[in-house]
Design an enzyme around this catalytic site. Structure first.
Site, short mmCIF file in Angstrom:
data_model
loop_
_atom_site.label_atom_id
_atom_site.label_comp_id
_atom_site.label_asym_id
_atom_site.label_seq_id
_atom_site.Cartn_x
_atom_site.Cartn_y
_atom_site.Cartn_z
N LYS A 81 0.84 -1.19 0.00
CA LYS A 81 0.00 0.00 0.00
C LYS A 81 0.88 1.24 0.00
O LYS A 81 1.89 1.30 0.72
CB LYS A 81 -0.90 -0.03 1.23
CG LYS A 81 -1.86 1.14 1.35
CD LYS A 81 -2.69 0.99 2.61
CE LYS A 81 -3.68 2.11 2.80
NZ LYS A 81 -4.50 1.94 4.03
N SER A 156 -8.97 2.37 3.20
CA SER A 156 -8.07 3.02 2.27
C SER A 156 -7.14 2.05 1.53
O SER A 156 -6.41 2.47 0.63
CB SER A 156 -7.23 4.07 3.03
OG SER A 156 -6.49 3.49 4.08
N SER A 180 -9.30 -0.02 7.48
CA SER A 180 -8.79 0.15 6.12
C SER A 180 -8.21 -1.10 5.48
O SER A 180 -7.93 -1.10 4.28
CB SER A 180 -7.74 1.26 6.09
OG SER A 180 -8.33 2.52 6.28
#
Length: 461
Positions: A81, A156, A180
């Site tokens: 990520k 996210s 997330s």
């Protein structure tokens, strides 16, 4: 040798390497080609370095040829990520307010994986500064749902979840500061695991401090445990990281859940859930009972902790403003700007009180787990929304406050063909039991694989 190496788990790839039935170079070429094909349609990766990935793969292939792999995940492709530093890549955090200057050092997770011989593919898309549960930014554009590109992928860690679902790297590293990892895992039909806080070290420190967990998004529970075997390690740069106990997180995964005391809370005592999601979660919980677990319908006994999170957001807002300045703030999504302005209005006394209430919540859950081994709930409260709207997953953030391990486990699909998931929460530090219960669910009903044979024939999102 299997015809599509991109659809194999990390565990299956390692077994092929041991038998010399496939090589890290073949696998890396297949994954990179798959990324190139699907990237225009799913916008999963922020950055990939194919030449570097293949160089890593060739080095791994030579080690396997000698029968001397460098570490537990030698030759397995991994994505990160884009909130986490990976040497040689910029960390853009989904924001125009960041620099495109490449990082000169790895985050702890990237360092441990590099040391293990894993193939570091690149950076997956994220919500801007991880602030929203939606992977759609001015910098990077839209990352749609893996199962239906007209729907949201969540966030996210949306890029990581879609990458895992589509076979764009079997191991994905995400972060979870309020859901997330688990929310995008749920809406994209993959397994997402948030370890106990500190289990995987983090550096630099996150804007949301000790709410921030680092963990796996994968297509199987075994793969998540394999990844945890590498990243669950302390790092001198993170003074909050937990010491390693040398545990093999794949050990006893298949021991089942017979006799475990599991509390099932449909609403946590204060939420509402879509009837179709509720029916699917009820069915999944009934399957746990068939596997021998002792199920009791009970709420954990705390009020909605949203006010605590609202007050603690002041700390996050101040850190972010400090790091990017007023010029950077002006480049943010207007909704984030408004959220920061609201957060900064909290007084110091309110923030101190929020920390006290957080401590009380943690104590409440510790007492709760003296009676119950696990707590299960839904993950989402409403069906997966269309692009532009964040999926609603209000069951998740309380367990960032309490730093407990928790997982999003795929349990099927709603009437629109979109994924639904079960939330499994364990006592602090009892990550192994969450993994074991997740594996029991997977064994009873193997997770569905995303069919994408026609995905690249549609108009790009």
């Amino acid at each position: 040798m299997p015809t599509d190496l991109t659809q194999l788990s990390a565990n299956e790839l390692l077994n092929l390497y041991k038998r010399k039935a496939a090589s890290p170079v073949e696998v890396s070429k297949a994954v990179l080609s798959h990324i190139e094909t699907l990237q225009p349609y799913f916008n999963v990766y922020r950055a990939v370095d194919p030449d570097n990935a293949l160089a890593q793969a060739k080095a791994s292939e030579a080690r396997w040829h000698k029968g001397k792999p460098q570490g537990l995940l030698d030759g397995v492709p991994v994505g990160f990520k884009d909130l986490l530093h990976v040497q040689g890549f910029p960390t853009r955090k989904g924001s125009l307010a960041t620099t495109d200057k490449p990082q000169t050092e790895d985050s702890p997770a990237a360092a441990r994986l590099r040391e293990s011989g894993a193939i570091l593919l690149g950076k997956t898309q994220t919500a801007e500064f991880g602030w929203k549960g939606l992977t759609e930014t001015k910098l990077a554009g839209v990352t749609p749902n893996a199962w239906d590109r007209q729907h949201a992928s969540g966030g996210s860690s949306g890029g990581a979840a879609v990458a895992a679902a589509l076979g764009l790297g079997p191991l994905q590293v995400g972060t979870d500061g309020g859901g997330s990892i688990r929310q995008p895992a749920a809406v994209n039909g993959v397994y997402g695991f948030k370890p106990t806080y500190g289990r995987a070290a983090g550096f630099p420190a996150a804007h949301n401090g000790t709410l921030f967990h680092i963990g796996p998004l994968t297509r199987t529970v075994t793969d998540a445990a394999l990844l945890l075997n590498v990243i669950a390690a302390p790092d001198v740069r993170d003074w909050t990281s937990l010491p390693s106990d040398g545990r093999d997180w794949t050990d006893k995964l298949n021991n089942g859940i017979k006799g475990l005391r599991i509390a099932y809370s449909r609403t946590l005592g204060y939420l509402t859930v879509d009837p179709e999601i509720q029916t699917l979660v009820d069915k999944a919980v009934s399957e746990l009972a068939k596997l021998g677990a002792i199920i009791e319908n009970v709420d954990p006994g705390f009020e909605n902790p949203a006010p605590i999170l609202d007050a603690l957001a002041a700390e996050r807002a101040i850190r972010l403003r400090r790091d990017i300045g007023d010029a950077g703030l002006a480049l943010l999504d207007p909704a984030i700007q408004a959220s920061i302005e609201k957060a900064e209005k909290h007084t110091l006394a309110e923030v101190v009180e929020a920390h006290e209430r957080r401590a009380a919540l943690g104590a409440t859950l510790r007492r709760f787990h003296q009676r119950y081994d696990l707590l299960v709930t839904p993950v989402t409260s409403k069906p997966v929304p269309a692009l532009g709207t964040a999926p609603e997953a209000p069951f998740l953030s309380p367990f960032n406050l309490t730093q407990q391990p928790a997982a999003s486990v795929p349990i099927g699909f709603d009437s629109h063909g979109l994924p639904v998931a079960l939330h499994i929460v364990g006592a602090q530090f009892n990550d192994a039991l969450v993994l074991r219960a997740s594996r029991a669910c997977e064994t009873a009903h193997p997770f569905a694989t995303r069919p994408f044979d026609s995905a690249a024939t549609k108009t790009p999102a």
